[in-house]
Design a protein around this motif. Structure first.
Motif, PDB file in Angstrom:
ATOM      1  N   GLN A  73       0.825  -1.215   0.000  1.00  0.00           N
ATOM      2  CA  GLN A  73       0.000   0.000   0.000  1.00  0.00           C
ATOM      3  C   GLN A  73       0.856   1.260   0.000  1.00  0.00           C
ATOM      4  OE1 GLN A  73      -3.513  -0.345  -0.213  1.00  0.00           O
ATOM      5  NE2 GLN A  73      -2.721  -2.374  -0.655  1.00  0.00           N
ATOM      6  N   GLY A  74       1.930   1.251  -0.782  1.00  0.00           N
ATOM      7  CA  GLY A  74       2.858   2.368  -0.808  1.00  0.00           C
ATOM      8  C   GLY A  74       2.624   3.356  -1.940  1.00  0.00           C
ATOM      9  N   HIS A  75       1.687   3.073  -2.829  1.00  0.00           N
ATOM     10  CA  HIS A  75       1.413   4.017  -3.907  1.00  0.00           C
ATOM     11  C   HIS A  75       0.632   5.206  -3.357  1.00  0.00           C
ATOM     12  CE1 HIS A  75       2.955   1.746  -7.295  1.00  0.00           C
ATOM     13  NE2 HIS A  75       2.474   0.659  -6.723  1.00  0.00           N
ATOM     14  N   VAL A  76       0.867   6.358  -3.931  1.00  0.00           N
ATOM     15  CA  VAL A  76       0.228   7.591  -3.475  1.00  0.00           C
ATOM     16  C   VAL A  76      -1.268   7.536  -3.756  1.00  0.00           C
ATOM     17  CG1 VAL A  76       0.122  10.088  -3.807  1.00  0.00           C
ATOM     18  CG2 VAL A  76       2.321   8.912  -3.874  1.00  0.00           C
ATOM     19  N   ARG A  77      -2.053   7.923  -2.765  1.00  0.00           N
ATOM     20  CA  ARG A  77      -3.504   8.034  -2.932  1.00  0.00           C
ATOM     21  C   ARG A  77      -3.872   9.506  -2.820  1.00  0.00           C
ATOM     22  NH1 ARG A  77      -6.284   3.130  -2.282  1.00  0.00           N
ATOM     23  NH2 ARG A  77      -5.075   1.552  -1.228  1.00  0.00           N
ATOM     24  N   VAL A  78      -4.507  10.003  -3.835  1.00  0.00           N
ATOM     25  CA  VAL A  78      -4.977  11.385  -3.808  1.00  0.00           C
ATOM     26  C   VAL A  78      -6.489  11.319  -3.900  1.00  0.00           C
ATOM     27  CG1 VAL A  78      -4.806  13.656  -4.871  1.00  0.00           C
ATOM     28  CG2 VAL A  78      -2.873  12.084  -4.995  1.00  0.00           C
ATOM     29  N   ASP A  79      -7.101  11.121  -2.762  1.00  0.00           N
ATOM     30  CA  ASP A  79      -8.547  10.985  -2.729  1.00  0.00           C
ATOM     31  C   ASP A  79      -9.050  11.598  -1.434  1.00  0.00           C
ATOM     32  OD1 ASP A  79     -11.197  10.168  -2.553  1.00  0.00           O
ATOM     33  OD2 ASP A  79     -10.798   8.331  -3.647  1.00  0.00           O
ATOM     34  N   VAL A  80      -9.818  12.610  -1.558  1.00  0.00           N
ATOM     35  CA  VAL A  80     -10.337  13.326  -0.403  1.00  0.00           C
ATOM     36  C   VAL A  80     -11.306  12.447   0.397  1.00  0.00           C
ATOM     37  CG1 VAL A  80     -11.648  15.358   0.321  1.00  0.00           C
ATOM     38  CG2 VAL A  80     -10.082  15.510  -1.610  1.00  0.00           C
ATOM     39  N   PHE A  81     -12.038  11.572  -0.275  1.00  0.00           N
ATOM     40  CA  PHE A  81     -13.081  10.792   0.380  1.00  0.00           C
ATOM     41  C   PHE A  81     -12.618   9.427   0.877  1.00  0.00           C
ATOM     42  CE2 PHE A  81     -15.057  13.516  -2.855  1.00  0.00           C
ATOM     43  CZ  PHE A  81     -15.784  14.350  -2.012  1.00  0.00           C
TER      44      PHE A  81
END
Length: 181
Positions: A73-81
């Protein structure tokens, strides 16, 4: 479902081993880079092979660690929700994202690159630079990296599906705690 979970474990074991190998490539890349710089500045000796070797190792680190990074789970997450969703909600987002984005993307890249890779292997493609390295191994490594990422995507899909159907307690290991907000 147990058979699918076993398949997910095998995929994760493969990506874990490849990921551990790529960690050593980081050290080797630094050593080759330092050696190349030392040879160039102290002895005025330079070789395209050393420079291309650095590029190849960087590519291997990036490509072969993609599945390993997804596993952890090291990939960047750009999710506000996403962060505000329940575990089940997050599992649904991951499952659908894998099904409709990750797996089609990797399948398309593998399908489109296959002819280029096989032709490169067939002609034993070499670098056009004097003293350069063969190009076909790094093209093959690209294909392997995409396959490893696709396999890890399949593993993630299986784990999320198992979690959502009650066959798995938690969909994955927790992401690293040092999150950037």
């Amino acid at each position: 479902m147990q058979t699918l979970l076993r398949l997910a474990q095998l995929i994760e074991a493969l990506n874990e081993r490849v990921g551990q190998f790529t960690l050593w490539l980081v050290l080797l890349s630094v050593l080759v880079s330092a050696g190349n710089a030392t040879m160039r500045y102290l002895f005025r000796y330079s070789s395209n092979a050393y420079l291309e070797l650095q590029w190849y190792m960087f590519a291997l680190i990036f490509l072969w660690a993609a599945g390993y990074t997804l596993k952890h789970q090291g990939h960047v997450r750009v999710d506000v929700f996403y962060g505000r969703l329940s575990k089940r909600g997050q599992a649904w987002v991951d499952l659908l994202g894998t099904l409709f984005f990750l797996l089609p993307f990797t399948a398309l890249v593998i399908w489109l690159s296959w002819p280029l890779v096989t032709e490169s292997i067939r002609v034993r493609e070499m670098s056009p630079d004097a003293g350069g390295l063969p190009r076909w191994p790094i093209k093959l490594a690209f294909l392997v990296g995409m396959v490893l990422l696709a396999l890890q995507g399949i593993s993630e899909f299986i784990k999320r599906l198992a979690f959502l159907t009650g066959h798995l307690e938690a969909p994955t290991e927790e992401a690293p705690s040092e999150e950037v907000v």
